[in-house]
Design a protein around this motif. Structure first.
Motif, short mmCIF file in Angstrom:
data_model
loop_
_atom_site.label_atom_id
_atom_site.label_comp_id
_atom_site.label_asym_id
_atom_site.label_seq_id
_atom_site.Cartn_x
_atom_site.Cartn_y
_atom_site.Cartn_z
N ASN A 124 0.85 -1.18 0.00
CA ASN A 124 0.00 0.00 0.00
C ASN A 124 0.88 1.24 0.00
O ASN A 124 2.07 1.16 0.31
CB ASN A 124 -0.89 -0.02 1.25
CG ASN A 124 -2.16 0.77 1.07
OD1 ASN A 124 -2.36 1.43 0.06
ND2 ASN A 124 -3.02 0.71 2.07
N GLU A 125 0.31 2.36 -0.34
CA GLU A 125 1.07 3.60 -0.32
C GLU A 125 0.38 4.60 0.59
O GLU A 125 -0.84 4.56 0.76
CB GLU A 125 1.25 4.17 -1.72
CG GLU A 125 -0.03 4.52 -2.42
CD GLU A 125 0.19 4.98 -3.85
OE1 GLU A 125 1.29 4.79 -4.39
OE2 GLU A 125 -0.75 5.53 -4.42
N ILE A 132 5.64 10.20 -0.62
CA ILE A 132 4.86 8.97 -0.64
C ILE A 132 5.74 7.84 -0.16
O ILE A 132 6.88 7.68 -0.62
CB ILE A 132 4.37 8.65 -2.07
CG1 ILE A 132 3.58 9.80 -2.67
CG2 ILE A 132 3.57 7.36 -2.10
CD1 ILE A 132 2.27 10.10 -2.00
N ILE A 133 5.23 7.05 0.80
CA ILE A 133 5.97 5.86 1.23
C ILE A 133 5.11 4.63 0.92
O ILE A 133 3.89 4.73 0.79
CB ILE A 133 6.33 5.89 2.74
CG1 ILE A 133 5.07 5.87 3.61
CG2 ILE A 133 7.21 7.06 3.06
CD1 ILE A 133 5.34 5.56 5.05
N TYR A 134 5.77 3.51 0.81
CA TYR A 134 5.10 2.24 0.55
C TYR A 134 5.27 1.37 1.78
O TYR A 134 6.31 1.41 2.45
CB TYR A 134 5.70 1.55 -0.67
CG TYR A 134 5.56 2.37 -1.92
CD1 TYR A 134 4.40 2.32 -2.67
CD2 TYR A 134 6.58 3.23 -2.33
CE1 TYR A 134 4.26 3.08 -3.81
CE2 TYR A 134 6.44 4.00 -3.47
CZ TYR A 134 5.29 3.92 -4.20
OH TYR A 134 5.14 4.68 -5.32
N TYR A 135 4.22 0.59 2.09
CA TYR A 135 4.32 -0.34 3.20
C TYR A 135 3.55 -1.60 2.86
O TYR A 135 2.59 -1.59 2.10
CB TYR A 135 3.83 0.31 4.51
CG TYR A 135 2.39 0.75 4.50
CD1 TYR A 135 1.39 -0.08 4.99
CD2 TYR A 135 2.03 2.00 4.03
CE1 TYR A 135 0.08 0.32 4.99
CE2 TYR A 135 0.72 2.41 4.03
CZ TYR A 135 -0.26 1.57 4.52
OH TYR A 135 -1.56 1.97 4.51
N ARG A 162 12.21 0.38 2.23
CA ARG A 162 11.82 0.98 0.94
C ARG A 162 11.14 -0.07 0.06
O ARG A 162 11.10 -1.25 0.37
CB ARG A 162 13.05 1.54 0.24
CG ARG A 162 13.57 2.78 0.91
CD ARG A 162 14.67 3.40 0.04
NE ARG A 162 15.29 4.50 0.72
CZ ARG A 162 14.97 5.78 0.50
NH1 ARG A 162 14.07 6.09 -0.38
NH2 ARG A 162 15.59 6.73 1.15
N LEU A 163 10.64 0.40 -1.08
CA LEU A 163 9.84 -0.43 -1.97
C LEU A 163 10.60 -1.66 -2.48
O LEU A 163 10.02 -2.74 -2.56
CB LEU A 163 9.34 0.41 -3.15
CG LEU A 163 8.42 -0.29 -4.15
CD1 LEU A 163 7.16 -0.81 -3.45
CD2 LEU A 163 8.05 0.65 -5.28
#
Length: 181
Positions: A124-125, A132-135, A162-163
């Motif tokens: 998800n972002e 914007i971070i992704y997790y 990180r992604l």
């Protein structure tokens, strides 16, 4: 698989260790850097110098005693509740997913999610500060309506990889989940 080096969203070095236990079981461990002694010393010196400056003008010894107690209590709270050494995701295809966080003080926090409650594992972002971070997160399905999601459980909350790291974990998890759908 071997241990690989990645970075978190702040650019700090973290490592991802992938262990394949069987065709249906994998364990992912994200390890954060250890507590920096230099940082602790800088914060402690800053607080104590500030307290000494206040003591110099007020000549009240309670200020120094309070600074020492406050610093020690702050360090203990940080080590016991905030500083996570490593986080682990254990996925067992027929059973479920176990999430564990190991703190610097030795404390461990573990959550288990049964496979029949798990809808999917997704990347998800989110908007974080000015970017914007992704997790990686687990979608928990509603027992009454399996098509709806009741809650989202984020993974690796403390290490924030990180992604490129998340994609590697995601693909491996999807391989296991695909065998049981």
């Amino acid at each position: 698989m071997a241990e690989e080096e990645f970075t978190d969203i702040n650019g700090n070095s973290i490592s991802l260790d992938c262990q394949t236990r069987s065709a249906f079981c994998r364990e992912f461990t994200v390890t954060s850097p250890k507590l920096s002694l230099r940082k602790v010393m800088v914060y402690t010196c800053f607080v104590w110098l500030f307290a000494y400056a206040v003591f110099f003008f007020t000549e009240n010894t309670t200020v120094l005693s309070s600074a020492i107690i406050l610093t020690l209590a702050g360090m203990m709270i940080h080590i016991h509740f905030v500083k996570v050494d490593h986080e682990t995701l254990l996925i067992i295809g027929s059973l479920g997913v176990q999430l564990s966080s190991f703190y610097a003080s030795g404390r461990e926090s573990t959550i288990f999610i049964e496979m029949n409650k798990l809808k999917d594992i997704v990347i998800n972002e989110a908007v974080y500060m000015h970017g914007i971070i992704y997790y990686l997160c687990i979608l928990i399905k509603d027992p009454a309506d399996p098509e709806t999601v009741t809650s989202v459980v984020p993974l690796f909350q403390s290490s924030k990889p990180r992604l490129n790291c998340l994609v590697q974990v995601y693909r491996s998890c999807q391989e296991i989940l695909a065998q049981f759908r």
